[in-house]
Design a protein around this motif. Structure first.
Motif, PDB file in Angstrom:
ATOM      1  N   VAL A  22      -8.538  13.266  -6.159  1.00 48.06           N
ATOM      2  CA  VAL A  22      -7.198  12.738  -6.384  1.00 48.06           C
ATOM      3  C   VAL A  22      -7.260  11.495  -7.265  1.00 48.06           C
ATOM      4  N   ILE A  23      -8.134  10.567  -6.903  1.00 53.32           N
ATOM      5  CA  ILE A  23      -8.224   9.321  -7.662  1.00 53.32           C
ATOM      6  C   ILE A  23      -9.580   8.671  -7.382  1.00 53.32           C
ATOM      7  N   THR A  24     -10.113   8.014  -8.381  1.00 56.10           N
ATOM      8  CA  THR A  24     -11.321   7.213  -8.214  1.00 56.10           C
ATOM      9  C   THR A  24     -10.985   5.793  -8.656  1.00 56.10           C
ATOM     10  N   LEU A  25     -11.216   4.854  -7.773  1.00 50.82           N
ATOM     11  CA  LEU A  25     -10.905   3.448  -8.037  1.00 50.82           C
ATOM     12  C   LEU A  25     -12.173   2.619  -8.044  1.00 50.82           C
ATOM     13  N   LEU A  35      -8.101  -7.204  -3.096  1.00 54.85           N
ATOM     14  CA  LEU A  35      -8.151  -6.553  -1.790  1.00 54.85           C
ATOM     15  C   LEU A  35      -7.081  -5.465  -1.665  1.00 54.85           C
ATOM     16  N   GLY A  36      -7.460  -4.354  -1.065  1.00 53.74           N
ATOM     17  CA  GLY A  36      -6.520  -3.261  -0.840  1.00 53.74           C
ATOM     18  C   GLY A  36      -6.095  -2.591  -2.127  1.00 53.74           C
ATOM     19  N   LEU A  37      -5.010  -1.857  -2.053  1.00 51.04           N
ATOM     20  CA  LEU A  37      -4.461  -1.171  -3.223  1.00 51.04           C
ATOM     21  C   LEU A  37      -3.420  -2.042  -3.909  1.00 51.04           C
ATOM     22  N   SER A  38      -3.441  -2.015  -5.228  1.00 50.88           N
ATOM     23  CA  SER A  38      -2.376  -2.688  -5.970  1.00 50.88           C
ATOM     24  C   SER A  38      -1.166  -1.755  -5.976  1.00 50.88           C
ATOM     25  N   LEU A  39      -0.034  -2.270  -6.366  1.00 54.43           N
ATOM     26  CA  LEU A  39       1.164  -1.448  -6.435  1.00 54.43           C
ATOM     27  C   LEU A  39       0.977  -0.322  -7.446  1.00 54.43           C
ATOM     28  N   ALA A  40       0.389  -0.615  -8.592  1.00 59.78           N
ATOM     29  CA  ALA A  40       0.142   0.411  -9.611  1.00 59.78           C
ATOM     30  C   ALA A  40      -0.808   1.484  -9.090  1.00 59.78           C
ATOM     31  N   LYS A  43       1.066   3.685  -6.543  1.00 63.80           N
ATOM     32  CA  LYS A  43       1.997   4.586  -7.218  1.00 63.80           C
ATOM     33  C   LYS A  43       1.247   5.756  -7.851  1.00 63.80           C
ATOM     34  N   GLN A  44       0.131   5.446  -8.500  1.00 59.93           N
ATOM     35  CA  GLN A  44      -0.675   6.496  -9.117  1.00 59.93           C
ATOM     36  C   GLN A  44      -1.221   7.446  -8.059  1.00 59.93           C
ATOM     37  N   LEU A  45      -1.707   6.896  -6.959  1.00 62.08           N
ATOM     38  CA  LEU A  45      -2.267   7.704  -5.876  1.00 62.08           C
ATOM     39  C   LEU A  45      -1.207   8.649  -5.296  1.00 62.08           C
ATOM     40  N   LEU A  46      -0.040   8.116  -4.979  1.00 60.29           N
ATOM     41  CA  LEU A  46       1.016   8.935  -4.378  1.00 60.29           C
ATOM     42  C   LEU A  46       1.547   9.988  -5.351  1.00 60.29           C
ATOM     43  N   SER A  47       1.691   9.629  -6.603  1.00 61.24           N
ATOM     44  CA  SER A  47       2.164  10.581  -7.594  1.00 61.24           C
ATOM     45  C   SER A  47       1.164  11.721  -7.782  1.00 61.24           C
ATOM     46  N   THR A  48      -0.117  11.384  -7.872  1.00 62.53           N
ATOM     47  CA  THR A  48      -1.159  12.399  -8.041  1.00 62.53           C
ATOM     48  C   THR A  48      -1.255  13.278  -6.805  1.00 62.53           C
ATOM     49  N   LEU A  49      -1.216  12.675  -5.645  1.00 60.26           N
ATOM     50  CA  LEU A  49      -1.270  13.431  -4.394  1.00 60.26           C
ATOM     51  C   LEU A  49      -0.069  14.367  -4.286  1.00 60.26           C
TER      52      LEU A  49
END
Length: 159
Positions: A22-25, A35-40, A43-49
């Motif tokens: 799905v995503i590689t960070l 720390l944690g996920l940024s807003l961008a 958004k990318q994670l949820l859209s891709t998922l």
């Protein structure tokens, strides 16, 4: 640190069907903003998922409707098309085949689009639910701007 998130879709019997990256960070941990996920990133994670999940669901739905429910004969493809679907996480477009009905039983029409049964609206219910909360205040402010706080009047002492 590298974080790799995968989507694993399983059949109803529990057998793994699809594994999708799905995503590689690449995450750092030296500052608080790392720390944690940024807003961008979120958004990318949820859209891709959402895209992967919707595509799998639509594909499975179409596969189950590609044969005659009465006799099991594969239906003939009459035409190709596409269908858009708006969600909270973006607008997605799917292939929307048109199949000819089987001759084993009578039908009112000669063909049909299975996605029309599934996607009865072009917008996900969650997006429709959120629209009044997000859009209505904006539209009200545009249509009915607040009253001017200062209206022209005679200045003090110029009576």
């Amino acid at each position: 640190m590298r974080v790799k998130l995968q989507l694993v879709i399983c059949h109803d019997d529990g057998q793994e069907e699809t594994v999708t990256d799905v995503i590689t960070l690449n995450k750092h941990n030296q500052r608080i903003e790392h720390l944690g996920l940024s807003l961008a990133e979120s958004k990318q994670l949820l859209s891709t998922l959402q895209r992967h999940l919707l595509q799998q669901q639509v594909t499975t739905f179409l596969d189950t409707h590609a044969t005659c429910p009465d006799c099991g004969t594969p239906l003939k493809l009459k035409a190709h098309g596409s269908r858009s679907f708006r969600t909270l996480f973006g607008t997605f477009t799917f292939s929307s085949p048109r199949f000819e009905h089987c001759d084993c039983t009578g039908h009112k029409t000669t063909s049909f689009r299975p996605l029309s049964v599934l996607l009865t609206e072009p917008v996900a219910p969650e997006l429709l639910y959120m629209l009044p909360c997000c859009v209505l205040p904006f539209l009200v402010s545009v249509w009915y701007p607040p009253a001017l706080s200062h209206t022209p009047s005679r200045e003090r002492g110029n009576a």
